[in-house]
Design an enzyme around this catalytic site. Structure first.
Site, PDB file in Angstrom:
ATOM      1  N   HIS A  44      -0.608   0.618  -3.249  1.00 23.61           N
ATOM      2  CA  HIS A  44      -0.773  -0.829  -3.099  1.00 23.61           C
ATOM      3  C   HIS A  44      -1.204  -1.134  -1.681  1.00 23.61           C
ATOM      4  O   HIS A  44      -0.765  -0.463  -0.748  1.00 23.61           O
ATOM      5  CB  HIS A  44       0.552  -1.553  -3.407  1.00 23.61           C
ATOM      6  CG  HIS A  44       0.361  -3.002  -3.670  1.00 23.61           C
ATOM      7  ND1 HIS A  44       0.278  -3.928  -2.658  1.00 23.61           N
ATOM      8  CD2 HIS A  44       0.195  -3.674  -4.829  1.00 23.61           C
ATOM      9  CE1 HIS A  44       0.086  -5.111  -3.198  1.00 23.61           C
ATOM     10  NE2 HIS A  44       0.025  -4.997  -4.506  1.00 23.61           N
ATOM     11  N   ASP A  47       1.706  -2.264 -12.251  1.00 22.87           N
ATOM     12  CA  ASP A  47       0.866  -1.940 -13.410  1.00 22.87           C
ATOM     13  C   ASP A  47       1.268  -0.633 -14.075  1.00 22.87           C
ATOM     14  O   ASP A  47       0.871  -0.356 -15.198  1.00 22.87           O
ATOM     15  CB  ASP A  47      -0.607  -1.857 -12.986  1.00 22.87           C
ATOM     16  CG  ASP A  47      -1.136  -3.213 -12.572  1.00 22.87           C
ATOM     17  OD1 ASP A  47      -0.808  -4.181 -13.265  1.00 22.87           O
ATOM     18  OD2 ASP A  47      -1.843  -3.302 -11.567  1.00 22.87           O
ATOM     19  N   HIS A  95      -7.410  -3.787  -9.246  1.00 25.01           N
ATOM     20  CA  HIS A  95      -6.504  -4.953  -9.265  1.00 25.01           C
ATOM     21  C   HIS A  95      -5.854  -5.001 -10.647  1.00 25.01           C
ATOM     22  O   HIS A  95      -5.263  -4.018 -11.086  1.00 25.01           O
ATOM     23  CB  HIS A  95      -7.362  -6.186  -8.926  1.00 25.01           C
ATOM     24  CG  HIS A  95      -6.636  -7.446  -8.597  1.00 25.01           C
ATOM     25  ND1 HIS A  95      -5.281  -7.534  -8.450  1.00 25.01           N
ATOM     26  CD2 HIS A  95      -7.117  -8.717  -8.373  1.00 25.01           C
ATOM     27  CE1 HIS A  95      -4.945  -8.785  -8.154  1.00 25.01           C
ATOM     28  NE2 HIS A  95      -6.041  -9.521  -8.104  1.00 25.01           N
TER      29      HIS A  95
HETATM   30  N1  CMC Z   1      -4.274   8.013  -6.175  1.00 24.69           N
HETATM   31  C1  CMC Z   1      -4.653   8.911  -5.226  1.00 24.69           C
HETATM   32  N2  CMC Z   1      -4.882   8.588  -3.936  1.00 24.69           N
HETATM   33  C2  CMC Z   1      -4.721   7.303  -3.585  1.00 24.69           C
HETATM   34  C3  CMC Z   1      -4.322   6.310  -4.514  1.00 24.69           C
HETATM   35  C4  CMC Z   1      -4.091   6.712  -5.848  1.00 24.69           C
HETATM   36  N3  CMC Z   1      -3.715   5.813  -6.769  1.00 24.69           N
HETATM   37  N4  CMC Z   1      -4.255   5.112  -3.894  1.00 24.69           N
HETATM   38  C5  CMC Z   1      -4.606   5.330  -2.611  1.00 24.69           C
HETATM   39  N5  CMC Z   1      -4.865   6.651  -2.424  1.00 24.69           N
HETATM   40  C6  CMC Z   1      -5.205   7.297  -1.139  1.00 24.69           C
HETATM   41  C7  CMC Z   1      -6.650   7.001  -0.754  1.00 24.69           C
HETATM   42  O1  CMC Z   1      -7.519   8.016  -1.189  1.00 24.69           O
HETATM   43  C8  CMC Z   1      -6.559   6.952   0.777  1.00 24.69           C
HETATM   44  O2  CMC Z   1      -6.531   8.281   1.254  1.00 24.69           O
HETATM   45  P1  CMC Z   1      -7.158   8.627   2.724  1.00 24.69           P
HETATM   46  O3  CMC Z   1      -6.333   7.855   3.708  1.00 24.69           O
HETATM   47  O4  CMC Z   1      -6.997  10.108   2.831  1.00 24.69           O
HETATM   48  O5  CMC Z   1      -8.596   8.163   2.687  1.00 24.69           O
HETATM   49  C9  CMC Z   1      -5.162   6.367   1.042  1.00 24.69           C
HETATM   50  O6  CMC Z   1      -4.387   6.676  -0.127  1.00 24.69           O
HETATM   51  C10 CMC Z   1      -5.176   4.846   1.227  1.00 24.69           C
HETATM   52  O7  CMC Z   1      -5.862   4.264   0.137  1.00 24.69           O
HETATM   53  P2  CMC Z   1      -6.864   3.029   0.257  1.00 24.69           P
HETATM   54  O8  CMC Z   1      -7.765   3.004  -0.919  1.00 24.69           O
HETATM   55  O9  CMC Z   1      -7.503   3.035   1.613  1.00 24.69           O
HETATM   56  O10 CMC Z   1      -5.835   1.833   0.207  1.00 24.69           O
HETATM   57  P3  CMC Z   1      -6.129   0.354  -0.237  1.00 24.69           P
HETATM   58  O11 CMC Z   1      -5.040  -0.469   0.325  1.00 24.69           O
HETATM   59  O12 CMC Z   1      -7.527  -0.036   0.117  1.00 24.69           O
HETATM   60  O13 CMC Z   1      -6.050   0.403  -1.844  1.00 24.69           O
HETATM   61  C11 CMC Z   1      -5.241   0.295  -4.066  1.00 24.69           C
HETATM   62  C12 CMC Z   1      -4.954   0.007  -2.582  1.00 24.69           C
HETATM   63  C13 CMC Z   1      -4.187  -0.386  -4.925  1.00 24.69           C
HETATM   64  C14 CMC Z   1      -6.612  -0.288  -4.463  1.00 24.69           C
HETATM   65  C15 CMC Z   1      -5.210   1.830  -4.277  1.00 24.69           C
HETATM   66  O14 CMC Z   1      -3.932   2.342  -3.972  1.00 24.69           O
HETATM   67  C16 CMC Z   1      -5.620   2.241  -5.703  1.00 24.69           C
HETATM   68  O15 CMC Z   1      -6.811   2.360  -5.980  1.00 24.69           O
HETATM   69  N6  CMC Z   1      -4.613   2.418  -6.635  1.00 24.69           N
HETATM   70  C17 CMC Z   1      -4.918   2.711  -8.008  1.00 24.69           C
HETATM   71  C18 CMC Z   1      -5.271   1.419  -8.748  1.00 24.69           C
HETATM   72  C19 CMC Z   1      -4.044   0.553  -8.999  1.00 24.69           C
HETATM   73  O16 CMC Z   1      -3.012   1.015  -9.463  1.00 24.69           O
HETATM   74  N7  CMC Z   1      -4.194  -0.754  -8.725  1.00 24.69           N
HETATM   75  C20 CMC Z   1      -3.154  -1.741  -8.950  1.00 24.69           C
HETATM   76  C21 CMC Z   1      -2.659  -2.344  -7.686  1.00 24.69           C
HETATM   77  S1  CMC Z   1      -1.132  -3.279  -7.885  1.00 24.69           S
HETATM   78  C22 CMC Z   1      -1.440  -4.634  -8.874  1.00 24.69           C
HETATM   79  C23 CMC Z   1      -2.640  -5.443  -8.560  1.00 24.69           C
HETATM   80  O17 CMC Z   1      -2.994  -5.698  -7.418  1.00 24.69           O
HETATM   81  O18 CMC Z   1      -3.267  -5.908  -9.502  1.00 24.69           O
END
Ligand code: CMC
Length: 429
Positions: A306, A364, A265
């Protein structure tokens, strides 16, 4: 108009009728509230398909990359409004007229000082405490200082608390930094605007008066504005859940700060800069991208992806433009981290893995680069996010408290041991 209904078919019983409700924008929702009486619960860990509440504050269309606050697009607010005006909008439902704006600015300005004992409270933290740990503690402690406005059933008390929080967050945030930097705390100055005052409390010292660069103050204001609200994200949902038990608003916001701190987050802005530092050179990007794509490696590209946006985050677009103007103003055009960031963005936007999973740069990704250029240390990044987001948290808390609400109490799918009896200790294996 006939009410739309969904039919849930469960083997061995009559179909269950569930009402479908429509909002003013966005998907319809199937109201599963009555399902418990049929001896079923819904199961949706991570709330990927669950609307946890009804709200009139913010709307996001993640496929189109649209973000509206009270109906106004974020791009228009960024262009034509400012942070305090946006705060007024989120809290009151509409933009202020000139007189209301002046009055609101005056209220916020005259509430920026904190009780003197908070200085002692802050000084009690270890010299190298993380500023988010201090923020969490300090905001929670505010309920012990401002208990004259804690009657949550009184709309006037709720509004005073909202004003106090918005006004005092920058003061507390700057105090966290000063503690960390080993410098004396700076008092707020009522002749300065919100962001200007914050930068003065951060970088000013009692030894000399220095003017705040207006371009940086504008960028800071924009940073606060772009973080102001984002509907039912993890921290806002935490604030609502904590508030649903009737807890006081300061402790609810402290809970929100705790949820924000995580790297998935708000903590991502600090993690982005740490990742860029770790990459260290453009030539190393490929190996990090490879790691991010490897299912067996927990590494993720921070600042990408996201839960809701499957398109460019509209805040990231505005942030990117602001980033360019801040760097131009400061004459920074060959910053090594910026070079890595730009190349990384380009690679990720073209790479099949990121394209197919719709992983775009999020807010971010660019905010850290702007904050670094302004001179804000990495550890303070998430504190700045928390400062901007405070209005969103309190607006959602207030919306919930002023309508009918129930304590938030999810159920579970139990997969533990079935009932069993205690074996006397001497007989246990
Ligand atoms: N790098 C590599 N792979 C990724 C990333 C990433 N940053 N984000 C998601 N994926 C992949 C993940 O491995 C999954 O692959 P698969 O379908 O093969 O298992 C797929 O994309 C979907 O990801 P998820 O984790 O199931 O998606 P989610 O909606 O639960 O998570 C997230 C969203 C923001 C937590 C995630 O994209 C992430 O960890 N991003 C990096 C951290 C980040 O930048 N966070 C800030 C978010 S925006 C501002 C805020 O909310 O504060």
């Amino acid at each position: 108009m006939t009410e739309k209904k969904a039919l849930l078919t469960v083997p061995g019983r009559e179909p269950i009728e569930l009402p479908i409700r429509s909002g003013t924008l966005g998907q319809d929702v199937i109201d599963v509230g009555g399902l418990g009486s049929f001896d079923y619960f819904t199961f949706d860990p991570g709330f990927t398909s669950t609307a946890s509440c009804e709200s009139k504050i913010t709307y996001i269309d993640g496929d189109q990359g649209i973000l509206l606050h009270r109906g106004y697009p974020i791009e228009e607010l960024a262009e034509n409004s400012d942070y305090l005006e946006t705060c007024y909008l989120l809290l009151n439902g509409d933009l202020p007229n000139a007189m209301q704006k002046k009055e609101f600015e005056n209220i916020i300005t005259t509430h920026t000082m904190v009780n003197r004992s908070i200085e002692q409270f802050m000084s009690g933290f270890r010299y190298d405490a993380h500023p988010m740990a201090m923020m969490c503690g300090a905001v929670g402690a505010m309920s012990s200082f401002y208990h004259d406005s804690l009657d949550i059933t009184d709309p006037h008390h709720r509004m005073i608390t909202a004003h106090r929080l918005i006004a005092k967050m920058p003061t507390l945030a700057a105090m966290c930094y000063k503690h960390y930097a080993g410098q004396p705390y700076m008092y707020p100055r009522n002749n300065l605007g919100y962001a200007e005052n914050f930068l003065n409390m951060m970088f000013g010292t009692p030894c000399e008066t220095r003017d705040v660069n207006p371009v940086l103050a504008k960028a800071m204001d924009l940073l606060f504005l772009l973080h102001a609200d984002h509907e039912q994200n993890a921290s806002t949902s935490t604030v609502r859940l904590a508030g649903s038990s009737g807890a006081n608003p300061f402790s609810c916001i402290a809970a929100g700060i705790a949820a924000l701190w995580g790297p998935s987050h708000g903590g991502a802005n600090q993690a982005v800069l740490e990742m860029l530092n770790e990459i260290g050179d453009v030539k190393n990007i490929d190996s990090f991208v490879k790691r991010a794509k490897d299912k067996n490696d927990p590494f993720r590209l921070m600042g990408f992806g996201h839960r809701v946006y499957k398109n460019f985050d509209p805040r990231a677009k505005v942030m990117k433009q602001a980033c360019d103007s801040v760097l131009a103003e400061l004459g920074i055009d060959n910053d090594p981290l910026l070079k890595i960031a730009k190349r990384l963005e380009q690679i990720a936007l073209e790479d099949d893995y990121f394209v197919s999973k719709k992983l775009y740069p999020n807010v971010d990704f660019y905010s850290g680069i702007i904050m670094k250029a302004i001179g804000i240390p990495t550890e303070m990044f998430t504190v700045i996010f928390a400062t901007g987001r405070t209005v969103g948290w309190i607006a959602h808390w207030s919306e919930m408290i002023s309508n009918s609400y129930k304590i938030g109490r999810p159920r579970q799918l139990y997969t533990g041991e079935q009932r069993r009896s205690i074996v006397p200790i001497k007989k246990r294996k």
